[in-house]
Design an enzyme around this catalytic site. Structure first.
Site, PDB file in Angstrom:
ATOM      1  N   ASN A  38       7.286   2.983 -12.690  1.00 12.83           N
ATOM      2  CA  ASN A  38       8.215   2.676 -11.881  1.00 12.83           C
ATOM      3  C   ASN A  38       8.948   1.877 -11.813  1.00 12.83           C
ATOM      4  O   ASN A  38      10.454   2.569 -11.100  1.00 12.83           O
ATOM      5  CB  ASN A  38       7.312   1.260 -11.653  1.00 12.83           C
ATOM      6  CG  ASN A  38       6.135   1.549 -10.300  1.00 12.83           C
ATOM      7  OD1 ASN A  38       5.840   1.908  -9.980  1.00 12.83           O
ATOM      8  ND2 ASN A  38       5.645   0.455  -9.631  1.00 12.83           N
TER       9      ASN A  38
ATOM     10  N   GLY B 137      11.678  -0.467  -1.598  1.00 16.68           N
ATOM     11  CA  GLY B 137      11.080  -1.959  -0.952  1.00 16.68           C
ATOM     12  C   GLY B 137      10.096  -2.167  -1.573  1.00 16.68           C
ATOM     13  O   GLY B 137       9.826  -1.043  -2.145  1.00 16.68           O
TER      14      GLY B 137
ATOM     15  N   THR C  80       0.094  -9.136  -8.064  1.00 15.73           N
ATOM     16  CA  THR C  80       0.606 -10.160  -8.326  1.00 15.73           C
ATOM     17  C   THR C  80       2.265 -10.210  -7.818  1.00 15.73           C
ATOM     18  O   THR C  80       3.234  -9.565  -8.981  1.00 15.73           O
ATOM     19  CB  THR C  80       0.747  -9.277 -10.182  1.00 15.73           C
ATOM     20  OG1 THR C  80       1.029  -8.459 -10.225  1.00 15.73           O
ATOM     21  CG2 THR C  80      -0.768  -9.680 -10.864  1.00 15.73           C
TER      22      THR C  80
ATOM     23  N   ARG D   4       0.454   5.659  -4.240  1.00 14.28           N
ATOM     24  CA  ARG D   4       1.551   5.606  -3.525  1.00 14.28           C
ATOM     25  C   ARG D   4       0.556   5.126  -2.363  1.00 14.28           C
ATOM     26  O   ARG D   4      -0.323   5.138  -1.518  1.00 14.28           O
ATOM     27  CB  ARG D   4       2.004   6.723  -3.022  1.00 14.28           C
ATOM     28  CG  ARG D   4       2.322   7.151  -4.311  1.00 14.28           C
ATOM     29  CD  ARG D   4       2.966   8.909  -4.506  1.00 14.28           C
ATOM     30  NE  ARG D   4       2.101   9.458  -4.174  1.00 14.28           N
ATOM     31  CZ  ARG D   4       1.805  10.926  -4.076  1.00 14.28           C
ATOM     32  NH1 ARG D   4       2.776  11.116  -4.065  1.00 14.28           N
ATOM     33  NH2 ARG D   4       0.695  11.718  -3.788  1.00 14.28           N
TER      34      ARG D   4
ATOM     35  N   GLY E 272      20.219   7.444   0.305  1.00 12.38           N
ATOM     36  CA  GLY E 272      19.779   6.123   1.303  1.00 12.38           C
ATOM     37  C   GLY E 272      20.083   5.045   0.864  1.00 12.38           C
ATOM     38  O   GLY E 272      20.161   4.071   0.284  1.00 12.38           O
TER      39      GLY E 272
ATOM     40  N   THR F 147      -0.860  -4.188 -11.574  1.00  9.09           N
ATOM     41  CA  THR F 147       0.094  -4.299 -12.266  1.00  9.09           C
ATOM     42  C   THR F 147       0.770  -5.854 -13.101  1.00  9.09           C
ATOM     43  O   THR F 147       0.802  -7.314 -12.795  1.00  9.09           O
ATOM     44  CB  THR F 147       1.237  -3.819 -12.171  1.00  9.09           C
ATOM     45  OG1 THR F 147       0.597  -2.229 -11.565  1.00  9.09           O
ATOM     46  CG2 THR F 147       2.365  -3.856 -12.244  1.00  9.09           C
TER      47      THR F 147
ATOM     48  N   CYS G 189       5.579  -3.110  -4.711  1.00  8.41           N
ATOM     49  CA  CYS G 189       5.238  -2.533  -6.183  1.00  8.41           C
ATOM     50  C   CYS G 189       7.237  -2.438  -6.963  1.00  8.41           C
ATOM     51  O   CYS G 189       7.280  -3.718  -8.003  1.00  8.41           O
ATOM     52  CB  CYS G 189       4.769  -1.001  -6.185  1.00  8.41           C
ATOM     53  SG  CYS G 189       3.465  -1.679  -5.470  1.00  8.41           S
TER      54      CYS G 189
END
Length: 439
Positions: free
Chosen positions: A214, A263, A87, A153, A259, A123, A266
């Protein structure tokens, strides 16, 4: 008892899910419209890098419990069908692109049988499951839809499938929901026997769990990166700050690593789709904070380029700069919305002579940014470099010997984009060391 399962969509999520379900003892057919992907998977070779998956895939294909096909009719023998398609973010919008989800459901309607269970793992924006449930009920009234979000992950997907933090079932509040719960618990019998927590809830909550998780993680990452900006302005040290506040049990130390930011495929698109859906529901003010979360995250990339310019005495034009890392995170070859590649591309566009290396992601990175120069090894990348940037914290980069690397470069200057290196070791070896949020 062996269950017959189909997995619709054999990209990252689907391929991992299919192999793991077969390893749990089920008969699985993976279906995808990409014939080349199907051929590779049927040969036991995943078309992407994920630790442990090649061995698991080869093993389960060899047993005959796992097969792949590009023909949806091969899913007809299954009684449980998992939708595992992507998605992505819509081009030019924040919304999620649901065309693949809709296509998967439409294809399944041609083969679904009375009593079958269709399970969404993709998702999706809240409200999608309800719409798909209506489509399914119209085509086959005795079939049931459940929503079972994934929490994988990248780099740990196999482990996360076998030993998830929790299992979530979104099901109807009726007898069909009870049956769906019982079937899913048979699918995950070994996982549940290991003590994995189970939450049985409604469609809406099940769809919200993944995007809410998330969004929270993204917020925590952007929070510590905002603190890094303050540390740079005040002379503080963001690593020591994170260590100090991380001892608070209400906060915790995980994901307080300042840091370059997050990215991948997700977090960025999920928080943007979450904001877009909230707007459609008329509650966009509830998620306005996510705009700043996204903004802080993107600012880190610009700041890294600015820091490179500072270290190079005000200009990176013509400077030979080595970039260690192209993937958005270690143990992955995924370059979607990669902060490392974004920084490399920005410096190249601003006139720097940029050379990039990565243990696994060079092919994908070169396809996305063909104008950048890529090499296979660290030694090739840093040869005669005037500045080295660590932008993806692969173990082999974090464990580099600063004395050895110093022999290859033109000037011993390093920017640690992940606050992952041993500061004293690099400085003791004669390097100029800088990092976001550090003195």
């Amino acid at each position: 008892m062996t269950l017959h399962i189909s997995v619709i969509g054999c990209g990252y999520l689907g391929a991992v899910h299919a192999a793991c379900m077969a390893a749990l003892g089920h008969d699985v057919i993976g279906v995808d419209v990409d014939a080349r992907k199907v051929e590779a998977l049927a040969g036991g070779k995943p078309p992407f890098f994920e630790p442990e998956l090649p061995e698991l895939l080869a093993e389960t294909v060899a047993t005959g419990r796992l097969q792949f096909s590009s023909d949806i009719t091969d899913a007809a023998a299954a009684t449980i069908h998992f939708i595992c398609v992507g998605t992505p973010q819509k081009r030019g919008e924040n919304k999620a692109d649901l065309r693949a989800v809709d296509a998967a459901m439409t294809a399944l309607l041609a083969v679904v049988k009375p009593g079958d269970l269709v399970v969404g793992k993709s998702t999706v924006p809240v409200g999608t499951a309800e719409r798909l449930a209506e489509m399914l009920a119209e085509a086959e009234p005795t079939a049931t839809l459940a929503w079972n979000p994934e929490f994988l992950r990248e780099g740990h997907a196999v482990k996360d499938t076998f030993h998830p933090d929790r299992l979530v079932y979104g099901v109807p509040d009726d007898a069909a929901g009870e049956r769906a719960t019982a079937l899913l618990s048979r699918v995950y019998a070994k996982t549940l026997a290991d003590g994995t927590p189970l939450i049985v809830t409604d469609y809406s909550t099940a769809q919200l769990v993944k995007v809410a998780a998330n969004s929270f993680l993204a917020t925590k990452i952007s929070f510590i990166n905002a603190m890094a900006e303050l540390c740079e302005a005040t002379g503080g040290d963001v690593v020591q700050l994170a260590n100090a506040i991380g001892h608070d049990a209400r906060i915790g130390r995980q994901f307080l690593n300042a840091g370059l930011g997050f990215g991948g495929g997700c977090l960025p698109k999920d928080i943007r789709a979450f904001m877009a859906r909230a707007g459609e529901l008329g509650v966009d003010q509830a998620l306005t904070f996510l705009r700043e979360v996204d903004s802080i995250n993107l600012r880190r990339r610009v700041r890294m380029v600015d820091l490179a310019r500072e270290v190079c005495d005000g200009s990176i034009v013509g400077r030979r700069i080595a970039v260690l890392g192209a993937a958005f995170k270690p143990e992955s070859d995924d370059v979607r919305d990669s902060p490392a590649l974004s920084v490399a591309a920005q410096m190249s566009l601003q006139g720097a002579d940029v050379v990039v290396t990565d243990p696994k992601a060079i092919e994908n990175a070169a396809a996305k940014w063909p104008d950048l120069r890529f090499v296979e090894t660290v030694e090739e990348a840093v040869a005669d470099a005037e500045l080295v940037l660590l932008l993806t914290e692969w173990k082999q980069y974090v464990s580099l010997d600063p004395t050895e690397v110093k022999r290859w470069v033109k000037l011993p200057r390093i920017l640690d984009g992940r606050n992952a290196l041993d500061v004293e070791a690099w400085r003791s070896a004669g390097w100029t060391y800088r990092a976001l949020g550090r003195r």
